[in-house]
Design a protein around this motif. Structure first.
Motif, PDB file in Angstrom:
ATOM      1  N   UNK A  23       1.106  -1.389   0.196  1.00 10.12           N
ATOM      2  CA  UNK A  23       0.257   0.030   0.270  1.00 10.12           C
ATOM      3  C   UNK A  23       0.489   1.010  -0.235  1.00 10.12           C
ATOM      4  N   UNK A  24       0.319   1.950  -0.704  1.00 14.42           N
ATOM      5  CA  UNK A  24       0.662   3.891  -0.680  1.00 14.42           C
ATOM      6  C   UNK A  24       0.424   4.886  -0.595  1.00 14.42           C
ATOM      7  N   UNK A  25       0.762   6.025  -0.139  1.00 16.83           N
ATOM      8  CA  UNK A  25      -0.141   7.351  -0.091  1.00 16.83           C
ATOM      9  C   UNK A  25       0.708   8.434  -0.951  1.00 16.83           C
ATOM     10  N   UNK A  26       0.962   9.017  -1.291  1.00 17.03           N
ATOM     11  CA  UNK A  26       1.069  10.222  -1.837  1.00 17.03           C
ATOM     12  C   UNK A  26       1.576  11.571  -0.405  1.00 17.03           C
ATOM     13  N   UNK A  27       2.850  11.990  -0.570  1.00 16.45           N
ATOM     14  CA  UNK A  27       2.943  13.235   0.651  1.00 16.45           C
ATOM     15  C   UNK A  27       2.564  14.558  -0.450  1.00 16.45           C
ATOM     16  N   UNK A  28       2.509  14.682   0.057  1.00 15.96           N
ATOM     17  CA  UNK A  28       2.427  16.509  -0.777  1.00 15.96           C
ATOM     18  C   UNK A  28       2.803  17.467   0.344  1.00 15.96           C
ATOM     19  N   UNK A  29       3.219  18.794  -0.759  1.00 17.30           N
ATOM     20  CA  UNK A  29       3.253  19.855  -0.037  1.00 17.30           C
ATOM     21  C   UNK A  29       2.126  20.514   0.090  1.00 17.30           C
ATOM     22  N   UNK A  55      -3.358  -0.106   6.836  1.00 12.79           N
ATOM     23  CA  UNK A  55      -2.032   0.563   6.684  1.00 12.79           C
ATOM     24  C   UNK A  55      -1.799   2.100   6.253  1.00 12.79           C
ATOM     25  N   UNK A  56      -2.962   2.007   5.363  1.00  7.15           N
ATOM     26  CA  UNK A  56      -3.397   2.590   4.239  1.00  7.15           C
ATOM     27  C   UNK A  56      -3.751   3.951   5.340  1.00  7.15           C
ATOM     28  N   UNK A  57      -4.803   3.851   6.046  1.00  6.28           N
ATOM     29  CA  UNK A  57      -5.168   5.208   6.797  1.00  6.28           C
ATOM     30  C   UNK A  57      -4.117   5.769   7.859  1.00  6.28           C
ATOM     31  N   UNK A  58      -3.565   4.621   8.009  1.00  5.21           N
ATOM     32  CA  UNK A  58      -2.352   5.010   8.734  1.00  5.21           C
ATOM     33  C   UNK A  58      -1.037   6.177   8.502  1.00  5.21           C
ATOM     34  N   UNK A  59      -1.071   5.215   6.920  1.00 10.25           N
ATOM     35  CA  UNK A  59       0.153   5.867   6.153  1.00 10.25           C
ATOM     36  C   UNK A  59      -0.397   7.452   5.692  1.00 10.25           C
ATOM     37  N   UNK A  60      -1.688   7.803   5.231  1.00  9.07           N
ATOM     38  CA  UNK A  60      -2.638   8.867   5.548  1.00  9.07           C
ATOM     39  C   UNK A  60      -1.959   9.572   6.903  1.00  9.07           C
ATOM     40  N   UNK A  63       1.112  10.405   6.100  1.00 11.91           N
ATOM     41  CA  UNK A  63       1.386  12.214   5.402  1.00 11.91           C
ATOM     42  C   UNK A  63       1.200  12.963   5.630  1.00 11.91           C
ATOM     43  N   UNK A  64      -0.259  12.984   5.987  1.00 10.60           N
ATOM     44  CA  UNK A  64      -1.054  14.728   6.652  1.00 10.60           C
ATOM     45  C   UNK A  64       0.373  15.497   7.337  1.00 10.60           C
ATOM     46  N   UNK A  65       1.119  14.607   8.539  1.00 14.02           N
ATOM     47  CA  UNK A  65       1.469  15.499   9.171  1.00 14.02           C
ATOM     48  C   UNK A  65       2.835  15.333   8.958  1.00 14.02           C
ATOM     49  N   UNK A  66       3.247  15.487   8.088  1.00 11.95           N
ATOM     50  CA  UNK A  66       4.060  15.672   7.350  1.00 11.95           C
ATOM     51  C   UNK A  66       4.747  16.564   6.113  1.00 11.95           C
ATOM     52  N   UNK A  67       3.384  16.810   5.481  1.00 11.58           N
ATOM     53  CA  UNK A  67       2.869  18.122   5.330  1.00 11.58           C
ATOM     54  C   UNK A  67       3.233  19.542   5.466  1.00 11.58           C
ATOM     55  N   UNK A  68       3.232  19.787   6.299  1.00 10.57           N
ATOM     56  CA  UNK A  68       4.368  21.044   6.819  1.00 10.57           C
ATOM     57  C   UNK A  68       5.301  20.967   7.359  1.00 10.57           C
ATOM     58  N   UNK A  69       6.425  19.622   7.531  1.00 18.00           N
ATOM     59  CA  UNK A  69       7.489  19.563   7.221  1.00 18.00           C
ATOM     60  C   UNK A  69       8.285  19.766   5.799  1.00 18.00           C
ATOM     61  N   UNK A  70       7.661  19.074   5.111  1.00 12.68           N
ATOM     62  CA  UNK A  70       8.679  18.635   3.399  1.00 12.68           C
ATOM     63  C   UNK A  70       7.827  20.088   3.020  1.00 12.68           C
ATOM     64  N   UNK A  71       6.787  21.170   3.514  1.00 12.27           N
ATOM     65  CA  UNK A  71       6.598  22.175   2.780  1.00 12.27           C
ATOM     66  C   UNK A  71       7.940  22.975   3.204  1.00 12.27           C
TER      67      UNK A  71
END
Length: 76
Positions: A23-29, A55-60, A63-71
């Protein structure tokens, strides 16, 4: 793609190898661009559809937590 639009993640059940699922999810800016992806997978006996959905829900969520960090990182 309809499943991705509904869940935010993609499940691969055995398309590359019949005994491997993932399973995979995108991490967006913050502007919506895809910066990277997060994925998890393994043998189908353990990574069955129900487990991949969880796992997909957990990865989502991750990913949402990482968005501000990646940005922030992309701006520096």
């Amino acid at each position: 793609l309809a499943a991705f639009e509904a869940t935010g993640f993609i499940i691969n059940e055995g398309s590359l190898h019949e005994e491997i699922n993932a399973v995979a999810v995108p991490v967006r800016t913050e502007d919506g661009s895809v910066a990277l992806t997060l994925s998890s997978g393994g043998i189908s006996a353990i990574f069955h559809k129900a487990k991949l959905d969880i796992i997909g829900e957990e990865l989502n969520a991750l990913a949402a937590q990482l968005t501000p960090v990646i940005s922030r990182t992309a701006l520096n």
